[in-house]
Design an enzyme around this catalytic site. Structure first.
Site, PDB file in Angstrom:
ATOM      1  N   PHE A 133     -34.916  59.611  29.724  1.00 37.01           N
ATOM      2  CA  PHE A 133     -34.986  60.377  30.963  1.00 37.01           C
ATOM      3  C   PHE A 133     -35.570  59.451  32.036  1.00 37.01           C
ATOM      4  O   PHE A 133     -36.584  58.802  31.811  1.00 37.01           O
ATOM      5  CB  PHE A 133     -35.861  61.631  30.788  1.00 37.01           C
ATOM      6  CG  PHE A 133     -35.701  62.580  31.927  1.00 37.01           C
ATOM      7  CD1 PHE A 133     -34.663  63.499  31.941  1.00 37.01           C
ATOM      8  CD2 PHE A 133     -36.553  62.529  33.022  1.00 37.01           C
ATOM      9  CE1 PHE A 133     -34.477  64.356  33.016  1.00 37.01           C
ATOM     10  CE2 PHE A 133     -36.372  63.383  34.097  1.00 37.01           C
ATOM     11  CZ  PHE A 133     -35.338  64.298  34.100  1.00 37.01           C
ATOM     12  N   ASP A 218     -42.740  62.301  24.387  1.00 27.41           N
ATOM     13  CA  ASP A 218     -42.317  63.217  25.451  1.00 27.41           C
ATOM     14  C   ASP A 218     -41.627  64.388  24.739  1.00 27.41           C
ATOM     15  O   ASP A 218     -40.582  64.210  24.105  1.00 27.41           O
ATOM     16  CB  ASP A 218     -41.338  62.502  26.391  1.00 27.41           C
ATOM     17  CG  ASP A 218     -40.803  63.432  27.478  1.00 27.41           C
ATOM     18  OD1 ASP A 218     -40.819  64.661  27.285  1.00 27.41           O
ATOM     19  OD2 ASP A 218     -40.337  62.926  28.520  1.00 27.41           O
ATOM     20  N   TYR A 243     -41.389  74.503  31.758  1.00 31.55           N
ATOM     21  CA  TYR A 243     -40.349  75.257  32.475  1.00 31.55           C
ATOM     22  C   TYR A 243     -39.010  75.294  31.754  1.00 31.55           C
ATOM     23  O   TYR A 243     -38.077  75.921  32.228  1.00 31.55           O
ATOM     24  CB  TYR A 243     -40.167  74.743  33.908  1.00 31.55           C
ATOM     25  CG  TYR A 243     -40.046  73.242  34.067  1.00 31.55           C
ATOM     26  CD1 TYR A 243     -38.890  72.576  33.711  1.00 31.55           C
ATOM     27  CD2 TYR A 243     -41.099  72.502  34.594  1.00 31.55           C
ATOM     28  CE1 TYR A 243     -38.778  71.203  33.864  1.00 31.55           C
ATOM     29  CE2 TYR A 243     -41.010  71.125  34.752  1.00 31.55           C
ATOM     30  CZ  TYR A 243     -39.846  70.481  34.380  1.00 31.55           C
ATOM     31  OH  TYR A 243     -39.744  69.123  34.525  1.00 31.55           O
ATOM     32  N   LYS A 244     -38.905  74.625  30.618  1.00 27.89           N
ATOM     33  CA  LYS A 244     -37.630  74.653  29.880  1.00 27.89           C
ATOM     34  C   LYS A 244     -37.704  75.776  28.841  1.00 27.89           C
ATOM     35  O   LYS A 244     -37.616  76.943  29.188  1.00 27.89           O
ATOM     36  CB  LYS A 244     -37.362  73.293  29.254  1.00 27.89           C
ATOM     37  CG  LYS A 244     -37.229  72.173  30.284  1.00 27.89           C
ATOM     38  CD  LYS A 244     -37.026  70.848  29.607  1.00 27.89           C
ATOM     39  CE  LYS A 244     -37.056  69.695  30.595  1.00 27.89           C
ATOM     40  NZ  LYS A 244     -35.941  69.704  31.540  1.00 27.89           N
TER      41      LYS A 244
HETATM   42  C1  LIG Z   1     -37.320  64.377  28.950  1.00 24.58           C
HETATM   43  C2  LIG Z   1     -37.919  64.597  30.298  1.00 24.58           C
HETATM   44  N1  LIG Z   1     -38.936  63.820  30.699  1.00 24.58           N
HETATM   45  C3  LIG Z   1     -39.501  63.961  31.911  1.00 24.58           C
HETATM   46  C4  LIG Z   1     -39.041  64.929  32.792  1.00 24.58           C
HETATM   47  C5  LIG Z   1     -39.679  65.022  34.144  1.00 24.58           C
HETATM   48  O1  LIG Z   1     -40.452  66.173  34.255  1.00 24.58           O
HETATM   49  P1  LIG Z   1     -41.318  66.468  35.562  1.00 24.58           P
HETATM   50  O2  LIG Z   1     -40.411  66.501  36.717  1.00 24.58           O
HETATM   51  O3  LIG Z   1     -41.893  67.828  35.281  1.00 24.58           O
HETATM   52  O4  LIG Z   1     -42.352  65.417  35.660  1.00 24.58           O
HETATM   53  C6  LIG Z   1     -37.991  65.772  32.412  1.00 24.58           C
HETATM   54  C7  LIG Z   1     -37.487  66.798  33.328  1.00 24.58           C
HETATM   55  O5  LIG Z   1     -36.514  67.480  33.113  1.00 24.58           O
HETATM   56  C8  LIG Z   1     -37.420  65.591  31.131  1.00 24.58           C
HETATM   57  O6  LIG Z   1     -36.376  66.337  30.723  1.00 24.58           O
END
Ligand SMILES: Cc1ncc(COP(=O)(O)O)c(C=O)c1O
Length: 421
Positions: A133, A218, A243-244
């Site tokens: 990500f 993560d 939030y997921k």
């Molecule tokens: C795997 C992963 N890491 C990091 C993030 C980033 O999250 P945030 O915007 O809450 O920091 C997301 C967001 O969808 C994600 O899916």
């Protein structure tokens, strides 16, 4: 009735012991007022029906009590994040003191890296898995930069092999072993955001520890999706958003895990703020920082009370159902969708692992004509998520999706493959 027809989908819903939980959520509605087929919970979970009242209770308290809301009521704001501890710990397999609710996901990854990425001697490298990500990669690269290191040399990215979509666990283990002399930290995804692949957290954490490095995870797509056992796996630190699959609302406050062996160690560095100070002495306004016990020592700022309220509403539902019952339905529901796609949309390539143990509530499907497929899904009120260039992610979430939802989505995909653009 065949395994593929609509009647079978209804029969599966009737037999589903968790079917009643759908009514505990407010699902986006179509123009005719009926619920859409909402398969985007891996991006933003649906709203628990109790979330509004939970937020309104805090707004009322603010109006009635003003600053006294922090202490002068049954559920005082001062304890608002504390109240989530037990439920969160159950979900991720932690001791209650090992979890804290704070900030947002990427910020918490930075906090973990600030603590655990302490390059010294030849140990200067961070290893990540791909597809990564982007936020995780940006965080890691900037942490390397903060220490004057060069990502070209000190960032190790382990990718799927040429022509393959999924990472082979043995390749990850091989890379960890190969770089054992220079590895400081591995930051890996419990469930991959793009492919839905589940990694074996215990096995890989052990491999990272064997290499003399720190294992961070993560868990954005893992928390509330698959059972986790962070404490027993010996994970050093982990972070996830709420939030997921945890349905706490857009941009909701996140959570973090720090293994008790680190939190108990006074020499562990943490970026500090007054909210991470021991609550017993926080309001003495002393010059010296005294970290709170456990993961709470990583808190920095006053928690956002309005953002905490929906999580309380949501975690209460998880407490009621239990992650094992959810997982059991999830395996059935995702397997059902997979069977439908195989039979009705044979051209769509499912990149998510076929082994139910190696995936959660998500199927990532590579489609030939993404714009046309997305348009057809939208017309039919099926909400999915798209990742460039050609991956549609469908998340049948066991708390609120039905077998009939899966059937409708598969039917639309089958139709869109046939009809005119
Ligand atoms: C795997 C992963 N890491 C990091 C993030 C980033 O999250 P945030 O915007 O809450 O920091 C997301 C967001 O969808 C994600 O899916």
């Amino acid at each position: 009735m065949t395994a593929l027809d609509e009647g079978q989908a209804h029969a599966l819903d009737e037999a589903d012991p968790l079917s009643g939980y759908r009514d505990r959520f407010l699902l986006p509605t179509a123009d005719d007022g009926t619920p859409k087929v909402y398969l985007a919970g891996q991006s933003l979970g649906a709203q628990p029906a109790t979330a509004r009242a939970a937020v309104e209770a805090e707004l009322d308290a603010w109006a009635r009590l003003g600053v006294d809301g922090w202490f002068a009521r049954e559920r005082a704001w001062i304890e608002a994040d504390d109240a989530l501890r037990e439920s969160a710990a159950r979900l991720v397999g932690a001791r209650p003191a090992e979890v804290a609710t704070l900030n947002t996901l990427t910020v918490n990854l930075h906090l973990l890296l600030a603590t655990f990425f302490r390059p010294s001697g030849g140990r200067t490298a961070i290893l990540i898995d791909a597809p990564t990500f982007p936020s995780d990669r940006y965080a890691v690269e900037s942490q390397l930069g903060l220490h004057g290191l060069d990502p070209e040399r000190d960032l190790i990215v382990v990718r799927p092999r040429e022509g393959e979509a999924l990472l082979r666990p043995e390749d990850l283990e091989g890379a960890i072993h190969e770089h054992r002399d220079r590895l400081a930290v591995a930051l890996l995804a419990g469930v991959n955001y793009a492919t839905g692949q589940v990694l074996d957290i215990a096995r890989l954490t052990a491999a990272v520890h064997d290499a003399g490095a720190v294992a961070l995870w993560d868990l954005a797509h893992a928390a509330g999706n698959v059972p986790l056992a962070l404490h027993d796996a010996g994970v050093d630190g982990a972070a996830w958003c709420t939030y997921k699959y945890l349905n706490a609302g857009p941009g909701a406050i996140a959570q973090l895990f720090v293994h008790e062996r680190h939190a108990a160690d006074a020499s562990t560095m943490r970026l500090s703020g007054w909210w991470g100070n021991d609550p017993a002495t926080r309001f003495r306004m002393a010059e010296t920082f005294e970290p709170a016990a456990g993961a709470d020592g990583w808190r920095i700022s006053t928690p956002p009370i309005l953002s905490l309220a929906p999580i309380r509403a949501s975690l209460a539902i998880f407490d009621e159902v239990g992650i094992d019952a959810l997982r059991a339905k999830s395996v059935r529901l995702t397997g059902y969708l997979e069977g439908l796609l195989d039979a009705l949309v044979p051209d769509a390539e499912i990149v998510t692992p076929r082994d139910p143990a190696a995936r959660g509530a998500q199927l990532s499907v590579r489609v030939a004509e993404a714009p046309r497929t997305l348009a057809a899904l939208e017309r039919a009120d099926v909400v999915v998520d798209f990742r460039e260039p050609d991956i549609i992610r469908l998340a049948p979430v066991p708390l609120y999706n039905t077998f009939h939802d899966a059937w409708r989505a598969a039917s639309v995909l089958a139709e869109s493959g046939r009809g005119p653009a």
